[in-house]
Design an enzyme around this catalytic site. Structure first.
Site, PDB file in Angstrom:
ATOM      1  N   TRP A  31       0.857  -1.195   0.000  1.00  0.00           N
ATOM      2  CA  TRP A  31       0.000   0.000   0.000  1.00  0.00           C
ATOM      3  C   TRP A  31       0.882   1.230   0.000  1.00  0.00           C
ATOM      4  CZ3 TRP A  31      -0.231   4.222   3.169  1.00  0.00           C
ATOM      5  CH2 TRP A  31      -1.403   4.983   3.164  1.00  0.00           C
ATOM      6  N   SER A  97       4.553  -6.139   2.534  1.00  0.00           N
ATOM      7  CA  SER A  97       3.665  -5.313   3.359  1.00  0.00           C
ATOM      8  C   SER A  97       2.206  -5.749   3.181  1.00  0.00           C
ATOM      9  CB  SER A  97       3.887  -3.839   3.016  1.00  0.00           C
ATOM     10  OG  SER A  97       3.377  -2.997   4.000  1.00  0.00           O
ATOM     11  N   THR A  98       1.328  -4.867   2.692  1.00  0.00           N
ATOM     12  CA  THR A  98      -0.059  -5.268   2.438  1.00  0.00           C
ATOM     13  C   THR A  98      -0.107  -6.413   1.436  1.00  0.00           C
ATOM     14  OG1 THR A  98      -0.839  -3.017   2.878  1.00  0.00           O
ATOM     15  CG2 THR A  98      -2.315  -4.459   1.647  1.00  0.00           C
ATOM     16  N   ALA A 124       8.350  -8.055   5.063  1.00  0.00           N
ATOM     17  CA  ALA A 124       7.824  -6.943   5.858  1.00  0.00           C
ATOM     18  C   ALA A 124       6.299  -6.933   5.801  1.00  0.00           C
ATOM     19  CB  ALA A 124       8.403  -5.614   5.372  1.00  0.00           C
ATOM     20  N   ASP A 229      12.368  -1.747  10.784  1.00  0.00           N
ATOM     21  CA  ASP A 229      11.125  -1.469  10.053  1.00  0.00           C
ATOM     22  C   ASP A 229      10.263  -0.560  10.921  1.00  0.00           C
ATOM     23  OD1 ASP A 229       8.566  -1.568   8.851  1.00  0.00           O
ATOM     24  OD2 ASP A 229       8.994  -3.536   8.001  1.00  0.00           O
ATOM     25  N   HIS A 258      11.597  -0.817   6.132  1.00  0.00           N
ATOM     26  CA  HIS A 258      10.397  -1.399   5.514  1.00  0.00           C
ATOM     27  C   HIS A 258      10.565  -1.505   4.003  1.00  0.00           C
ATOM     28  CE1 HIS A 258       6.216  -2.602   5.507  1.00  0.00           C
ATOM     29  NE2 HIS A 258       5.932  -1.684   4.600  1.00  0.00           N
TER      30      HIS A 258
END
Length: 278
Positions: A31, A97-98, A124, A229, A258
């Protein structure tokens, strides 16, 4: 451009590069970015003979800016539509991530049941859940995510400048050297998407409990995260993923951020290759 239309009529943009007979590696972006965030990985694996595939999440990048469906269930369904359209099998799914949440949801609910997945990588990644709950008291307070929503609604363009200039790549750390092109590219990708998708996506990436998805990911799964992160704290993400996943290898990288896939691709890409080839 290449698109697939989902069952609810949403057009999802995707890239599909390399030999069609080669093992596919599928990339799921974070995201509020797009498949362009995977340039360093797609070119690397293409040079090693793999087929590389990546799509833009609904409301992100070049995919349709639809009003509804900005949740992990639809993210997984949309990914499944791309995989079915291309008939990808023996695939390695890599999510950041997302996108790591999307990988967990897709692999657990669609990929493994359909026999399409060989391995997975969570980088991450947001599972099991980012927000503090009774089950996960080490999570972040909901006020953090309310702050994201307020900043996005007030001035999305400035918020999308502050994030990459600050915590995302660790450019806010003492002695760090900001890379203007990286910041500009993050901003470009973010601003190409829908404000509504980004606003509602905050809930998707922070409040979706994916414990059961992780438990169902029986394929070999590599967990990668930096211990600096500042966006997804590793103690509430990579460390917990290693405890929940049934077949995990966990690698925590000292001092990395991140956004390490971009600024530390020289370190991570060979390790991704080694895991895939093992």
């Amino acid at each position: 451009m290449t698109y697939v239309t989902t069952k609810d009529g949403t057009e999802i943009f995707y890239k599909d590069w390399g030999p069609k007979g080669a093992q596919p590696i599928v990339f799921h972006h974070g995201w509020p970015l797009s498949s362009d965030d995977w340039d360093a990985q797609m070119l690397f694996f293409l040079s090693h003979g793999y087929r590389v595939v990546a799509h833009d999440r609904r409301g992100h990048g070049r995919s349709a800016q639809v009003s509804d469906g900005h949740d992990m269930d639809h993210y997984a369904l949309d990914a499944a539509a791309v995989m079915k359209h291309l008939d990808l099998r023996d695939a390695v799914h890599i999510g950041h991530s997302t996108g790591g949440g999307e990988v967990a949801a897709y692999v657990a609910r669609h990929g493994i049941p359909q026999g399409r997945v060989a391995k997975a990588v969570l980088v991450a990644a947001v599972p099991p859940i980012m927000v503090k709950t009774e089950k996960y008291p080490g999570g972040l307070d909901i006020s953090v995510f309310d702050g994201f929503r307020s900043a996005l609604a007030a001035n999305r363009a400035q918020f999308f400048r502050d994030v990459p200039e600050g915590p995302f790549y660790g450019f806010n750390r003492e002695g760090a050297k900001t890379i203007p092109g990286v910041v500009d590219n993050w901003w470009r990708q973010g601003m190409s998407g829908s404000a509504k998708a980004h606003y509602e996506g905050i809930r998707a990436f922070s409040e979706t409990d994916q414990t059961e998805d992780l438990k169902a990911m029986s394929v070999p799964t590599l967990v990668m995260q930096g211990d600096d992160d500042q966006v997804v704290p590793d103690k509430n993400a990579g460390a917990l993923q290693g405890e929940i996943l049934p077949n995990a290898t966990v690698k925590i990288y000292p001092g990395l951020s991140h956004g390490m896939l971009t600024v530390n691709a020289d370190i991570l890409n060979p390790e991704l290759l080694a895991f895939i080839q093992a």
